[in-house]
Design a protein around this motif. Structure first.
Motif, PDB file in Angstrom:
ATOM      1  N   ASP A 259       0.820  -1.209   0.000  1.00 44.66           N
ATOM      2  CA  ASP A 259       0.000   0.000   0.000  1.00 44.66           C
ATOM      3  C   ASP A 259       0.855   1.261   0.000  1.00 44.66           C
ATOM      4  O   ASP A 259       0.562   2.224  -0.707  1.00 44.66           O
ATOM      5  N   LYS A 260       1.919   1.268   0.780  1.00 44.13           N
ATOM      6  CA  LYS A 260       2.772   2.459   0.876  1.00 44.13           C
ATOM      7  C   LYS A 260       3.469   2.736  -0.458  1.00 44.13           C
ATOM      8  O   LYS A 260       3.671   3.898  -0.813  1.00 44.13           O
ATOM      9  N   ASP A 261       3.839   1.701  -1.205  1.00 46.18           N
ATOM     10  CA  ASP A 261       4.429   1.910  -2.531  1.00 46.18           C
ATOM     11  C   ASP A 261       3.442   2.620  -3.445  1.00 46.18           C
ATOM     12  O   ASP A 261       3.827   3.499  -4.223  1.00 46.18           O
ATOM     13  N   ILE A 262       2.185   2.248  -3.354  1.00 42.18           N
ATOM     14  CA  ILE A 262       1.146   2.886  -4.184  1.00 42.18           C
ATOM     15  C   ILE A 262       1.008   4.353  -3.799  1.00 42.18           C
ATOM     16  O   ILE A 262       0.993   5.236  -4.667  1.00 42.18           O
ATOM     17  N   VAL A 263       0.917   4.626  -2.508  1.00 44.98           N
ATOM     18  CA  VAL A 263       0.810   6.008  -2.030  1.00 44.98           C
ATOM     19  C   VAL A 263       2.010   6.816  -2.502  1.00 44.98           C
ATOM     20  O   VAL A 263       1.872   7.944  -2.986  1.00 44.98           O
ATOM     21  N   ASN A 264       3.191   6.234  -2.402  1.00 43.97           N
ATOM     22  CA  ASN A 264       4.418   6.953  -2.765  1.00 43.97           C
ATOM     23  C   ASN A 264       4.520   7.194  -4.266  1.00 43.97           C
ATOM     24  O   ASN A 264       4.932   8.278  -4.695  1.00 43.97           O
ATOM     25  N   VAL A 265       4.149   6.240  -5.094  1.00 41.36           N
ATOM     26  CA  VAL A 265       4.241   6.446  -6.539  1.00 41.36           C
ATOM     27  C   VAL A 265       3.192   7.464  -6.997  1.00 41.36           C
ATOM     28  O   VAL A 265       3.460   8.273  -7.889  1.00 41.36           O
ATOM     29  N   ILE A 266       2.035   7.494  -6.362  1.00 38.84           N
ATOM     30  CA  ILE A 266       1.040   8.532  -6.689  1.00 38.84           C
ATOM     31  C   ILE A 266       1.583   9.900  -6.290  1.00 38.84           C
ATOM     32  O   ILE A 266       1.429  10.880  -7.032  1.00 38.84           O
ATOM     33  N   ALA A 267       2.253   9.976  -5.140  1.00 37.88           N
ATOM     34  CA  ALA A 267       2.875  11.239  -4.728  1.00 37.88           C
ATOM     35  C   ALA A 267       3.898  11.692  -5.766  1.00 37.88           C
ATOM     36  O   ALA A 267       3.942  12.863  -6.148  1.00 37.88           O
ATOM     37  N   TYR A 268       4.704  10.758  -6.240  1.00 38.51           N
ATOM     38  CA  TYR A 268       5.716  11.076  -7.250  1.00 38.51           C
ATOM     39  C   TYR A 268       5.058  11.577  -8.533  1.00 38.51           C
ATOM     40  O   TYR A 268       5.443  12.619  -9.075  1.00 38.51           O
ATOM     41  N   LEU A 269       4.054  10.873  -9.013  1.00 37.69           N
ATOM     42  CA  LEU A 269       3.384  11.263 -10.255  1.00 37.69           C
ATOM     43  C   LEU A 269       2.623  12.578 -10.109  1.00 37.69           C
ATOM     44  O   LEU A 269       2.495  13.331 -11.080  1.00 37.69           O
ATOM     45  N   SER A 270       2.138  12.862  -8.909  1.00 36.56           N
ATOM     46  CA  SER A 270       1.349  14.073  -8.663  1.00 36.56           C
ATOM     47  C   SER A 270       2.132  15.358  -8.866  1.00 36.56           C
ATOM     48  O   SER A 270       1.538  16.418  -9.052  1.00 36.56           O
TER      49      SER A 270
END
Length: 132
Positions: A112-123
């Motif tokens: 889950d944290k990888d998903i949150v982090n990659v969305i943060a990166y893409l954002s």
């Protein structure tokens, strides 16, 4: 139980007014290396096997010019589907569950944290690839 964690993470992200308030951009950049074989992001990003992902967070489905999307994804575009936090979270976890006949071969991110982090990166990327 894992699904519950994903839902809780998604709700937490939605509750925060910023798509990446809870994510770590540096860690997200590292997670994105798993995506780089097929996707690019940044000012010089070009479509690869998958579309470039500049400005993807909050954008409509199938909006990147020059990329040939699957029929299922284009149907979602016609329905007005958007890559909001909830949809991106579900898609990054299990792409085939969100777009069953989509082109993406990647099985998904399990943490889950990888998903949150990659969305943060893409954002952090605008449609033109510049940083917000």
């Amino acid at each position: 139980m894992k699904k519950l964690g994903l839902i809780a993470t998604t709700l937490l992200l939605i509750a925060t007014s910023s798509a990446f308030a809870d994510g770590d951009i540096k860690k997200g950049k590292k997670v994105f290396t798993k995506c780089k074989a097929c996707h690019a992001v940044g000012e010089k990003a070009k479509n690869k096997v998958g579309p470039r992902l500049n400005g993807v967070v909050g954008s409509g489905w199938g909006t990147i010019e020059g990329f040939k999307y699957s029929k299922t994804l284009l149907a979602g575009k016609e329905e007005g589907r958007v890559w909001d936090i909830e949809t991106l979270t579900a898609y990054l976890n299990k792409p085939k569950k969100v777009i069953p006949k989509g082109k993406m071969a990647f099985a998904g991110l399990k943490k889950d944290k990888d998903i949150v982090n990659v969305i943060a990166y893409l954002s952090q990327f605008n449609k033109d690839g510049t940083m917000k």
